[in-house]
Scaffold this active site. Structure first.
Site, PDB file in Angstrom:
ATOM      1  N   HIS A  70       0.841  -1.186   0.000  1.00 42.95           N
ATOM      2  CA  HIS A  70       0.000   0.000   0.000  1.00 42.95           C
ATOM      3  C   HIS A  70       0.881   1.243   0.000  1.00 42.95           C
ATOM      4  O   HIS A  70       2.020   1.213   0.463  1.00 42.95           O
ATOM      5  CB  HIS A  70      -0.900  -0.022   1.245  1.00 42.95           C
ATOM      6  CG  HIS A  70      -1.910   1.074   1.275  1.00 42.95           C
ATOM      7  ND1 HIS A  70      -1.656   2.303   1.870  1.00 42.95           N
ATOM      8  CD2 HIS A  70      -3.168   1.148   0.786  1.00 42.95           C
ATOM      9  CE1 HIS A  70      -2.718   3.069   1.743  1.00 42.95           C
ATOM     10  NE2 HIS A  70      -3.653   2.404   1.092  1.00 42.95           N
ATOM     11  N   GLN A 122       0.986   3.639   1.842  1.00 44.78           N
ATOM     12  CA  GLN A 122       1.434   4.035   3.184  1.00 44.78           C
ATOM     13  C   GLN A 122       2.012   2.845   3.959  1.00 44.78           C
ATOM     14  O   GLN A 122       2.036   2.832   5.191  1.00 44.78           O
ATOM     15  CB  GLN A 122       0.273   4.654   3.976  1.00 44.78           C
ATOM     16  CG  GLN A 122      -0.215   5.985   3.420  1.00 44.78           C
ATOM     17  CD  GLN A 122       0.804   7.114   3.614  1.00 44.78           C
ATOM     18  OE1 GLN A 122       1.933   6.899   4.039  1.00 44.78           O
ATOM     19  NE2 GLN A 122       0.395   8.334   3.305  1.00 44.78           N
ATOM     20  N   SER A 123       2.544   1.872   3.245  1.00 46.58           N
ATOM     21  CA  SER A 123       3.107   0.674   3.869  1.00 46.58           C
ATOM     22  C   SER A 123       4.411   0.965   4.614  1.00 46.58           C
ATOM     23  O   SER A 123       5.318   1.610   4.075  1.00 46.58           O
ATOM     24  CB  SER A 123       3.366  -0.373   2.781  1.00 46.58           C
ATOM     25  OG  SER A 123       4.303  -1.339   3.196  1.00 46.58           O
ATOM     26  N   ASP A 124       4.515   0.450   5.843  1.00 47.10           N
ATOM     27  CA  ASP A 124       5.775   0.540   6.582  1.00 47.10           C
ATOM     28  C   ASP A 124       6.879  -0.241   5.872  1.00 47.10           C
ATOM     29  O   ASP A 124       8.032   0.197   5.812  1.00 47.10           O
ATOM     30  CB  ASP A 124       5.609  -0.018   7.994  1.00 47.10           C
ATOM     31  CG  ASP A 124       4.736   0.857   8.871  1.00 47.10           C
ATOM     32  OD1 ASP A 124       4.725   2.078   8.673  1.00 47.10           O
ATOM     33  OD2 ASP A 124       4.057   0.312   9.761  1.00 47.10           O
TER      34      ASP A 124
END
Length: 338
Positions: free
Chosen positions: A86, A88-90
């Site tokens: 995604h 906003q994936s870490d």
């Protein structure tokens, strides 16, 4: 020394040899702390492994996985790290920043529901922009197609004459899972010098997205004798999917590294579904001195609180909660009350 203990030591020595070849990114050891007001509120002898501070902008649980994944890429003589997630994936953020540290190119397949098709300028996406990673925005991608999206990008990179190392979403491979086996080795060392009272834990509780943290903890808790069981709380998908992901990764590690041995008992426990409740719980914990991501660590700790309320056997138990991070994207401008 009894034969059983000799065999145990031999297996652990073999596992340690498998854990040592890795890059060194984590600011280790991360703190093992007790916040009395949080422990009192939950009714537990609660300790927190602060893996939200494994690093700076690149910190969080994914950095432990990245130590092994990056080492594997260098071993393959890769010059490009390829992964997806995604926007906003870490995991995507950490991969991009690790690639920059190593002087490698980074190519990312990112999915988003934003109809404008733009990479955000906040949270993890902002750090991806700063890293110089090359982004392919794909729009919404269903879970069953995400692995093929990463593989397709890796194939494109190969056709350009480069040498990619394709990393699964969330770093969910047996290689990445070793990051949390290593974390258990670190915890054992902390207990050996008397931190957290020096005693092993009744249980470890962790948020579960792709399954690697929970799988590594289940194997490492047994190998380094730090806890009786691991409880994983799914923060994406359902309990069945999470159980399958954790079980698959445990099996993969056991095949690739036989000295990893058998895991402790492990369970997947869902949190009652209510996004606003997760956010309110995270706000309550912040007022007690513990800042959580409402969607991951906040959800996991709320599930633990629910276990204590519903099952009296949990009251007073000695529990280690692994704070996996996720803070860069947690609190947007509209998330905090004035």
């Amino acid at each position: 020394m009894p034969l059983r203990r000799l065999v145990t030591h031999a297996c652990r020595d073999g596992l340690v040899q498998a854990l040592d070849p890795r890059c060194r990114f984590v600011h280790a050891p991360t703190p093992l702390v007790r916040i009395p007001r949080v422990a009192e509120r939950l009714g537990l002898d609660l300790w927190i492994k602060r893996d939200d501070v494994t690093g700076g902008a690149e910190g969080g649980c994914m950095l432990r996985k990245a130590e092994f994944l990056a080492h594997d890429a260098l071993r393959q003589h890769a010059d490009v790290l390829v992964t997806g997630g995604h926007v906003q994936s870490d995991h995507v953020r950490v991969t991009a920043l690790v690639a920059a540290m190593l002087g490698l190119r980074c190519e990312l397949a990112l999915w988003s529901n934003d109809p404008a098709g733009l990479l955000p300028r906040t949270g993890n996406a902002a750090l991806v922009r700063l890293s110089g990673a090359h982004v392919r925005l794909l729009g919404p991608v269903v879970p069953s197609r995400r692995a093929s999206a990463i593989d397709s990008l890796a194939s494109d990179v190969t056709r350009r004459g480069l040498r990619p190392c394709a990393i699964p979403e969330g770093g969910a491979s047996w290689v990445g899972t070793l990051g949390y086996v290593q974390a258990c080795r670190e915890i054992r060392r902390q207990l050996n010098v008397g931190l957290a009272g020096g005693a092993r834990f009744d249980a470890i509780v962790v948020a579960c997205a792709s399954g690697g943290c929970a799988a590594g903890l289940a194997l490492g808790a047994a190998a380094f004798d730090i806890a009786d069981e691991v409880v994983a709380v799914p923060v994406e998908g359902d309990v069945i999917s999470a159980r399958c992901a954790v079980g698959r990764l445990i099996d993969e590690v056991s095949r690739a590294v036989p000295s990893a041995g058998r895991p402790v008992a492990w369970h997947v426990v869902g949190a009652p579904a209510a996004e606003e409740t997760d956010r309110n719980f995270a706000r309550d914990m912040a007022c007690l001195g513990l800042v959580l991501d409402p969607h991951t660590t906040g959800k996991a700790l709320r599930a633990l609180a629910n276990l204590v309320r519903e099952d009296g056997r949990w009251v007073g138990r000695r529990v280690l909660f692994v704070h996996t991070g996720g803070l860069p994207v947690s609190w947007g401008e509209d998330s905090v009350d004035e």
